[in-house]
Design an enzyme around this catalytic site. Structure first.
Site, PDB file in Angstrom:
ATOM      1  N   PRO A  11       0.660  -1.392  -0.007  1.00  0.00           N
ATOM      2  CA  PRO A  11      -0.196  -0.071  -0.050  1.00  0.00           C
ATOM      3  C   PRO A  11       0.900   1.358   0.036  1.00  0.00           C
ATOM      4  O   PRO A  11       1.890   1.324   0.696  1.00  0.00           O
ATOM      5  CB  PRO A  11      -0.806  -0.219   1.432  1.00  0.00           C
ATOM      6  CG  PRO A  11      -0.146  -1.207   2.035  1.00  0.00           C
ATOM      7  CD  PRO A  11       0.394  -2.082   1.190  1.00  0.00           C
ATOM      8  N   ASN A  12       0.308   2.125  -0.669  1.00  0.00           N
ATOM      9  CA  ASN A  12       0.694   3.596  -0.779  1.00  0.00           C
ATOM     10  C   ASN A  12       2.107   3.680  -1.555  1.00  0.00           C
ATOM     11  O   ASN A  12       2.511   4.869  -1.875  1.00  0.00           O
ATOM     12  CB  ASN A  12       0.990   4.371   0.455  1.00  0.00           C
ATOM     13  CG  ASN A  12      -0.417   4.289   1.285  1.00  0.00           C
ATOM     14  OD1 ASN A  12      -1.214   4.829   0.972  1.00  0.00           O
ATOM     15  ND2 ASN A  12      -0.252   3.748   2.607  1.00  0.00           N
ATOM     16  N   ARG A  19       5.148  10.908  -2.480  1.00  0.00           N
ATOM     17  CA  ARG A  19       4.978  10.508  -1.295  1.00  0.00           C
ATOM     18  C   ARG A  19       6.094  10.739  -0.547  1.00  0.00           C
ATOM     19  O   ARG A  19       7.308  10.147  -0.431  1.00  0.00           O
ATOM     20  CB  ARG A  19       4.440   9.117  -1.070  1.00  0.00           C
ATOM     21  CG  ARG A  19       4.335   8.717   0.126  1.00  0.00           C
ATOM     22  CD  ARG A  19       4.113   7.261   0.255  1.00  0.00           C
ATOM     23  NE  ARG A  19       4.079   6.745   1.647  1.00  0.00           N
ATOM     24  CZ  ARG A  19       4.321   5.368   1.995  1.00  0.00           C
ATOM     25  NH1 ARG A  19       4.857   4.559   1.207  1.00  0.00           N
ATOM     26  NH2 ARG A  19       4.216   5.088   3.327  1.00  0.00           N
ATOM     27  N   TYR A  24      11.345   8.705   0.938  1.00  0.00           N
ATOM     28  CA  TYR A  24      11.290   7.716   0.059  1.00  0.00           C
ATOM     29  C   TYR A  24      11.876   7.976  -1.497  1.00  0.00           C
ATOM     30  O   TYR A  24      12.393   7.291  -2.319  1.00  0.00           O
ATOM     31  CB  TYR A  24       9.902   7.116  -0.265  1.00  0.00           C
ATOM     32  CG  TYR A  24       9.193   6.684   0.909  1.00  0.00           C
ATOM     33  CD1 TYR A  24       9.684   5.376   1.519  1.00  0.00           C
ATOM     34  CD2 TYR A  24       8.032   7.405   1.662  1.00  0.00           C
ATOM     35  CE1 TYR A  24       8.964   4.838   2.725  1.00  0.00           C
ATOM     36  CE2 TYR A  24       7.555   6.658   2.743  1.00  0.00           C
ATOM     37  CZ  TYR A  24       8.148   5.328   3.240  1.00  0.00           C
ATOM     38  OH  TYR A  24       7.506   4.880   4.273  1.00  0.00           O
ATOM     39  N   ASN A  75       7.920  -5.796  -1.010  1.00  0.00           N
ATOM     40  CA  ASN A  75       8.150  -4.322  -0.211  1.00  0.00           C
ATOM     41  C   ASN A  75       6.648  -4.424   0.429  1.00  0.00           C
ATOM     42  O   ASN A  75       5.850  -3.954  -0.536  1.00  0.00           O
ATOM     43  CB  ASN A  75       8.469  -3.383  -0.917  1.00  0.00           C
ATOM     44  CG  ASN A  75       8.612  -2.184  -0.057  1.00  0.00           C
ATOM     45  OD1 ASN A  75       7.925  -2.149   1.083  1.00  0.00           O
ATOM     46  ND2 ASN A  75       9.169  -0.996  -0.429  1.00  0.00           N
ATOM     47  N   ALA A  78       3.370  -0.946   4.685  1.00  0.00           N
ATOM     48  CA  ALA A  78       2.960  -0.757   6.111  1.00  0.00           C
ATOM     49  C   ALA A  78       2.374  -2.354   6.348  1.00  0.00           C
ATOM     50  O   ALA A  78       2.237  -2.677   7.548  1.00  0.00           O
ATOM     51  CB  ALA A  78       1.613   0.071   6.186  1.00  0.00           C
ATOM     52  N   GLU A  99      12.998  -9.571   1.541  1.00  0.00           N
ATOM     53  CA  GLU A  99      12.016  -8.535   1.844  1.00  0.00           C
ATOM     54  C   GLU A  99      12.728  -7.342   1.775  1.00  0.00           C
ATOM     55  O   GLU A  99      14.104  -7.145   2.044  1.00  0.00           O
ATOM     56  CB  GLU A  99      11.845  -8.809   3.446  1.00  0.00           C
ATOM     57  CG  GLU A  99      11.356  -7.588   4.276  1.00  0.00           C
ATOM     58  CD  GLU A  99      11.137  -7.480   5.638  1.00  0.00           C
ATOM     59  OE1 GLU A  99      11.571  -8.699   6.110  1.00  0.00           O
ATOM     60  OE2 GLU A  99      10.559  -6.593   6.292  1.00  0.00           O
ATOM     61  N   HIS A 101      12.759  -2.805   1.449  1.00  0.00           N
ATOM     62  CA  HIS A 101      12.202  -1.559   1.878  1.00  0.00           C
ATOM     63  C   HIS A 101      13.213  -0.361   1.311  1.00  0.00           C
ATOM     64  O   HIS A 101      14.260  -0.357   1.465  1.00  0.00           O
ATOM     65  CB  HIS A 101      12.102  -1.395   3.475  1.00  0.00           C
ATOM     66  CG  HIS A 101      11.345  -2.547   3.975  1.00  0.00           C
ATOM     67  ND1 HIS A 101      10.195  -2.362   4.135  1.00  0.00           N
ATOM     68  CD2 HIS A 101      11.660  -3.573   4.870  1.00  0.00           C
ATOM     69  CE1 HIS A 101       9.594  -3.579   4.791  1.00  0.00           C
ATOM     70  NE2 HIS A 101      10.415  -4.158   5.009  1.00  0.00           N
ATOM     71  N   ARG A 108      13.891   4.802  11.893  1.00  0.00           N
ATOM     72  CA  ARG A 108      12.533   5.468  11.925  1.00  0.00           C
ATOM     73  C   ARG A 108      11.707   4.891  13.447  1.00  0.00           C
ATOM     74  O   ARG A 108      12.510   4.268  14.286  1.00  0.00           O
ATOM     75  CB  ARG A 108      11.764   5.020  10.624  1.00  0.00           C
ATOM     76  CG  ARG A 108      12.491   5.398   9.408  1.00  0.00           C
ATOM     77  CD  ARG A 108      11.896   5.363   8.245  1.00  0.00           C
ATOM     78  NE  ARG A 108      10.633   6.107   8.107  1.00  0.00           N
ATOM     79  CZ  ARG A 108       9.723   5.885   7.171  1.00  0.00           C
ATOM     80  NH1 ARG A 108       9.861   4.892   6.365  1.00  0.00           N
ATOM     81  NH2 ARG A 108       8.371   6.592   7.213  1.00  0.00           N
TER      82      ARG A 108
HETATM   83  C1  DQA Z   1       8.501   0.984   3.420  1.00  0.00           C
HETATM   84  C2  DQA Z   1       8.623   1.173   4.964  1.00  0.00           C
HETATM   85  C3  DQA Z   1       7.380   0.726   5.579  1.00  0.00           C
HETATM   86  O1  DQA Z   1       7.360   1.152   7.003  1.00  0.00           O
HETATM   87  C4  DQA Z   1       6.347   1.849   5.219  1.00  0.00           C
HETATM   88  O2  DQA Z   1       5.044   1.467   5.647  1.00  0.00           O
HETATM   89  C5  DQA Z   1       6.080   1.889   3.643  1.00  0.00           C
HETATM   90  C6  DQA Z   1       7.363   1.997   3.092  1.00  0.00           C
HETATM   91  C7  DQA Z   1       9.866   1.141   2.782  1.00  0.00           C
HETATM   92  O3  DQA Z   1       9.616   0.981   1.491  1.00  0.00           O
HETATM   93  O4  DQA Z   1      10.699   2.005   3.262  1.00  0.00           O
HETATM   94  O5  DQA Z   1       5.072   2.233   3.146  1.00  0.00           O
HETATM   95  O6  DQA Z   1       8.091  -0.422   3.206  1.00  0.00           O
END
Ligand code: DQA
Length: 151
Positions: A11-12, A19, A24, A75, A78, A99, A101, A108
């Site tokens: 998501p997002n 964003r 990011y 990725n 959240a 995994e 990110h 963070r």
């Molecule tokens: C994320 C890190 C997560 O904590 C966050 O909720 C994201 C992006 C990252 O790519 O840094 O949406 O996965």
């Protein structure tokens, strides 16, 4: 079967580029996909690159990957920090899992330090921004090459 690496984005991540760019970066998800496709072509693998804001859709894609992919890069955004369903699906898939990110989640908020994905992943990559996707492709390719049986 030629090697296909499934890259899942949660998501997002469709909002990348606009964003929180300080966290990011300014690269869009479409740019990241283009970089992934270019790198995959160089090393001779196929990429299936997807994004969803819906947890169940990500779970279904992980389930289908058992038949279609040699490895999964995820990725989960959240959902990383909340999703037992994704944990279970990845465990059941029996495929190599990386995994990923963009940000270094350990620098963070503390709620980002808990991952439901890490314990079912072969490795975890975070903090390398958009380039992390290319690094993750190399890692997934390497793991898939050395793993021939499903667990
Ligand atoms: C994320 C890190 C997560 O904590 C966050 O909720 C994201 C992006 C990252 O790519 O840094 O949406 O996965």
């Amino acid at each position: 079967m030629s090697e296909t690496i499934l890259i899942l984005n949660g998501p997002n991540l469709n909002l990348l580029g606009t964003r929180e760019p300080k966290i990011y970066g300014a690269t869009t998800l479409a740019d990241i996909e283009a970089n992934c496709q270019a790198h995959a072509a160089e090393i001779g693998v196929s990429i299936d690159f997807r994004q969803s804001n819906i947890e169940g859709e990500l779970v279904s894609w992980v389930q289908q990957a058992r038949e279609t992919a040699s490895a999964i890069i995820i990725n989960a955004a959240a959902y990383t920090h909340t999703s037992v369903a994704l944990h279970d699906a990845l465990k059941a898939a029996g495929l190599p899992v990386v995994e990923l990110h963009l940000s270094n989640v350990y620098k963070r908020e503390s709620f980002r330090h808990k991952s439901f994905i890490s314990s079912v992943a072969d490795g975890v990559m975070c903090g390398f921004g958009a380039h992390g996707y290319v690094m993750a492709i190399d890692a997934a390719h390497q793991i898939a090459a050395t793993r021939t049986t499903k667990t």
